[in-house]
Enzyme design. Structure first.
Site, PDB file in Angstrom:
ATOM      1  CG  ASP A 119      -2.217   7.516   0.335  1.00 30.56           C
ATOM      2  OD1 ASP A 119      -1.342   8.380   0.184  1.00 30.56           O
ATOM      3  OD2 ASP A 119      -3.152   7.340  -0.469  1.00 30.56           O
ATOM      4  CG  ASP A 130      -2.002   2.332   6.544  1.00 27.02           C
ATOM      5  OD1 ASP A 130      -2.224   1.959   5.363  1.00 27.02           O
ATOM      6  OD2 ASP A 130      -2.520   3.356   7.032  1.00 27.02           O
ATOM      7  CG  ASP A 149      -1.894   1.129   1.244  1.00 30.59           C
ATOM      8  OD1 ASP A 149      -2.508   1.396   0.203  1.00 30.59           O
ATOM      9  OD2 ASP A 149      -2.037   1.772   2.302  1.00 30.59           O
TER      10      ASP A 149
END
Length: 342
Positions: A28, A225, A26
């Site tokens: 961001d 995250d 990922d």
């Protein structure tokens, strides 16, 4: 141990960058936040890549096309090619192209990433409900997306046009904090129309399929995250995952995670790719990791010992994820987490 039966974080005797051939990362909250590189990300990714691990950047953000994302990563110090970037815009465009004839008009509520991906699939982006679109597609359009774009989507959807969404992430991390994501915008249109979109992005299968088709990964590790997109996406795809604590997930959310949100590994940041992961073992009536022992007591998670905060968190996860812990939903973990500074 499979994702479906996970009751504790797993260990790895070798560095994750050696145990897996491809990292599905990922962006961001993992590689950058607000456009700036997260601490230790650049050097960790360089080292993993130089050691032979393929790096693929998998993002639910449909705003920017792959070449722009690759240029940004290269500027940050992680050389990347457009082929290294897989976006929810690509996944949703494939989904639409499989259901509509070539050349169909698609009303775009979002940014250039969606328009470029649609054209690559032989579809024609249009801007108005009056352009006779065969579908509506909605993706993140940036903080300045005009309210009138949502109205345009509603006009078409209320006429019976099928609706697609790149993803439904409610929030996006930024340099100033957490801001609304595409999922928040999708809710506006959902409330106004009563319709339900077909969604392509993480954690749903179309995004995982797009990623595997484009990378050819044989043994992939999802790195993210977010529990409700990255980790659940890995669960749905039947692959292992690494949660990094540089984005939206904190210790309390992790302890309360139900099985589909539980990562294989937990680490502070992307340096976790370069190391083995410690084993969490059963110790008496609890679980041990490093110098810590954790157990589920009467209404509380109990932590004893000493060591690194991460090892303490791993032990707490094992205690919380048992039947006795019940995901920590009914247990007080506040004192244990405060002791770890988490």
């Amino acid at each position: 141990m499979s994702e479906q039966s996970r009751t504790r974080p797993s260990g790895s005797a070798t560095a994750l960058s050696e145990a897996y051939d491809t990292a599905l990362l990922d962006l961001d909250g993992v590689v950058y936040a607000g456009g700036e590189a997260i601490a230790h990300a650049v050097e960790s990714l360089r080292t993993a890549r130089d050691g032979g691990m393929r790096l693929a950047y998998v993002t639910n953000n449909a705003l920017r096309p792959p070449d722009a994302v690759a240029a940004h990563l290269t500027e940050l110090g992680v050389p990347a090619e457009p082929a290294d970037v897989i976006t929810s815009a690509q996944a949703v465009s494939r989904l639409i192209a499989e259901q509509l004839p070539a050349g169909s008009k698609v009303l775009v509520i979002g940014g250039d990433g969606l328009r470029i991906a649609l054209r690559e699939r032989g579809l024609e982006p249009v801007e108005s409900a009056e352009d006779d679109p065969a579908a509506v597609v909605q993706g993140y359009g940036g903080p300045d997306l005009a309210w009138g774009r949502f109205a345009e989507a509603c006009y078409a959807i209320n006429r019976g046009v099928p609706w697609y969404a790149s993803n439904t992430d409610l929030t996006i991390p930024s340099a100033r904090g957490i801001m609304p994501g595409n999922g928040a915008a999708v809710e506006v249109v959902r409330i106004a129309t009563g319709a339900e979109p077909q969604v392509a992005g993480k954690p749903l299968p179309p995004m995982h399929r797009e990623t595997i088709l484009r990378t050819g990964a044989r043994k992939a590790l999802v790195v993210g995250d977010r529990l409700d997109t990255d980790i659940e996406g890995a669960f749905n795809g039947g692959v292992d995952s690494l949660l990094v604590l540089t984005g939206v997930t904190d210790g309390a959310r992790l302890l309360a995670a139900e099985p589909k949100y539980r990562p294989t590994y937990v680490d502070a940041d992307l340096r976790g790719l370069l190391t083995g992961q410690p084993e969490v073992t059963a110790v008496g009536g609890g679980f041990g990791c490093g110098g810590w022992t954790a157990s589920a007591g009467t209404g509380v998670l109990v932590l004893d010992g000493d060591g690194t905060a991460l090892d303490g968190l791993r032990a707490l996860c094992a205690a919380a994820w048992t039947d006795a812990g019940d995901g920590a939903c009914a247990l007080d973990a506040g004192k244990a987490l405060a002791r770890l500074g988490l």
